[in-house]
Design a protein around this motif. Sequence first.
Motif, mmCIF file in Angstrom:
data_model
loop_
_atom_site.group_PDB
_atom_site.id
_atom_site.type_symbol
_atom_site.label_atom_id
_atom_site.label_comp_id
_atom_site.label_asym_id
_atom_site.label_seq_id
_atom_site.Cartn_x
_atom_site.Cartn_y
_atom_site.Cartn_z
ATOM 1 N N UNK A 110 0.709 -1.295 -0.066
ATOM 2 C CA UNK A 110 -0.019 -0.014 0.193
ATOM 3 C C UNK A 110 0.954 1.256 0.049
ATOM 4 N N UNK A 111 0.472 2.256 -0.710
ATOM 5 C CA UNK A 111 1.027 3.562 -0.656
ATOM 6 C C UNK A 111 0.162 4.683 -0.471
ATOM 7 N N UNK A 112 0.702 5.668 0.362
ATOM 8 C CA UNK A 112 -0.236 6.831 0.727
ATOM 9 C C UNK A 112 -0.657 7.414 -0.572
ATOM 10 N N UNK A 172 -26.688 0.574 12.312
ATOM 11 C CA UNK A 172 -27.683 0.767 11.091
ATOM 12 C C UNK A 172 -27.645 -0.217 10.086
ATOM 13 N N UNK A 173 -26.725 -1.083 10.087
ATOM 14 C CA UNK A 173 -26.458 -2.199 8.912
ATOM 15 C C UNK A 173 -25.262 -1.959 8.077
ATOM 16 N N UNK A 174 -25.035 -2.613 7.187
ATOM 17 C CA UNK A 174 -23.771 -2.672 6.344
ATOM 18 C C UNK A 174 -23.685 -1.656 5.726
ATOM 19 N N UNK A 175 -22.343 -0.944 5.994
ATOM 20 C CA UNK A 175 -22.214 0.542 5.150
ATOM 21 C C UNK A 175 -20.710 0.496 4.554
ATOM 22 N N UNK A 176 -20.539 1.186 3.402
ATOM 23 C CA UNK A 176 -19.246 1.446 3.019
ATOM 24 C C UNK A 176 -19.073 2.879 2.777
ATOM 25 N N UNK A 177 -17.817 3.248 3.359
ATOM 26 C CA UNK A 177 -17.326 4.454 3.031
ATOM 27 C C UNK A 177 -16.034 4.573 2.360
ATOM 28 N N UNK A 178 -15.903 5.700 1.691
ATOM 29 C CA UNK A 178 -14.410 5.513 0.843
ATOM 30 C C UNK A 178 -13.397 6.658 1.497
ATOM 31 N N UNK A 179 -12.102 6.420 1.175
ATOM 32 C CA UNK A 179 -11.011 7.269 1.520
ATOM 33 C C UNK A 179 -9.842 6.999 0.878
ATOM 34 N N UNK A 180 -8.845 7.316 1.397
ATOM 35 C CA UNK A 180 -7.498 7.187 1.079
ATOM 36 C C UNK A 180 -6.597 6.567 2.062
ATOM 37 N N UNK A 181 -5.374 5.966 1.663
ATOM 38 C CA UNK A 181 -4.641 5.655 2.698
ATOM 39 C C UNK A 181 -3.609 6.986 3.201
ATOM 40 N N UNK A 182 -3.740 7.269 4.378
ATOM 41 C CA UNK A 182 -3.141 8.630 5.064
ATOM 42 C C UNK A 182 -1.916 8.367 5.292
ATOM 43 N N UNK A 183 -1.404 7.065 5.696
ATOM 44 C CA UNK A 183 -0.313 6.864 6.394
ATOM 45 C C UNK A 183 -0.209 5.265 6.593
ATOM 46 N N UNK A 212 -3.373 4.172 8.399
ATOM 47 C CA UNK A 212 -4.027 5.224 8.696
ATOM 48 C C UNK A 212 -5.027 5.588 7.594
ATOM 49 N N UNK A 213 -6.161 5.914 7.543
ATOM 50 C CA UNK A 213 -7.162 6.190 6.437
ATOM 51 C C UNK A 213 -8.051 7.084 6.961
ATOM 52 N N UNK A 214 -8.342 8.034 6.033
ATOM 53 C CA UNK A 214 -9.584 8.949 6.429
ATOM 54 C C UNK A 214 -10.983 8.383 5.944
#
Length: 388
Positions: free
Chosen positions: A182-184, A197-208, A224-226
């Motif tokens: 993995x890369x930042x 609340x049930x299965x949920x998907x959120x998106x971000x990037x690798x922060x570190x 670490x991710x946001x």
Amino acid sequence: MNPRQILSYLAQAVVLGLAIAFVVLYFWPEIAGRNSATVEIRQTAPDTSPRPGNGPYSYAIAVDRASPAVVNINTAKVVTVRPHPFFDDPAFRQFFGGGENLITPRKRIESSLGSGVIMSEQGYILTNHHVINGADAIQVSLQDGRMVQARVVGSDPETDVAVLKIDLQRLPVMTLGHSDSLRVGDVVLAIGNPFGVGQTVTMGIVSATGRNKLGINTFENFIQTDAAINPGNSGGALIDAEGNLVGINTAIFSRSGGNQGIGFAIPTSLAQSVMQEILEHGRPLRGWLGIEAQMITPQIARALELKDTAGVVVVGVVRGGPAHSAGLQPGDVLVALDGKKITEAREALLNISGHKPGSRVKMEILREGKSMMLEATAIERPAQAATE
């Protein structure tokens, strides 16, 4: 030709000339030394390379691939609630009739929520130790609506990893990714059951990557991710843009208890190795020497008359432990382990714990300015050992 006809011809010529000049200037303005305003629009060529989703910015295929293997975990445990000591006061009991029900301990059920990831068709599930710690009953809910009781195969509080087992057929299984590559900046998706609340998907990037010294676990190597991680996401999946598992969501950094864009996940390289040892031995097998070490500060270096701050100073040795038997003493400076230089206490911890019980550990030390080599035999690390 009379003057009237001459004027008529001249008028027609002037009108025709003006008309021609208007047409020429309209279509060829540069003739008059002017350039028309132009707007250049750059459009990239269509990208025909395969993408992880249905559209150019969709991760639906990745989610469809991974989400069936992410489960909701509901735990319940019976806790004893003791009455306030005030109710034991004889004067209070005499005044209010002395009802025994006022001083009898009562039991109630506490429930909590979490998530998990199905790792094999045999029904083994990865989750967090803190999700199932102390639970008397564990219920697993699949995306397809099936619900089943789970049992704990093993748990490791020092990495916050636990392995569960369920008995069901035709289980969806998660595909492992490569967390070490993995890369930042890489896109990641967090799948779990936040707030129930049930299965949920959120998106971000690798922060570190490689985050440690957070005080969350003994052995830390967090991604670490946001991507939004909230209570209930613990134990859920952190996947890459192709739907491969790269981490197990574990913790958040928050002042309010909710997501603030700083979440942490255990990389699959660590979680998988812990899982494998739990399945083989019932627990992770880690080496231990019985050493307590501390980073060398400039002040300590001056006090010990050291040339620099390289290595760590031994501040404690467990009597009768492997390091003590090998001759290590408090005040020794541990410079290297098996030829690998040591710069901080955590490096020594990780190096020693990486040895299997029974293996030999070579220690290069400085004692009163003299270099020495010692060799110790590692034993199995005691549960929740405070020293190495």
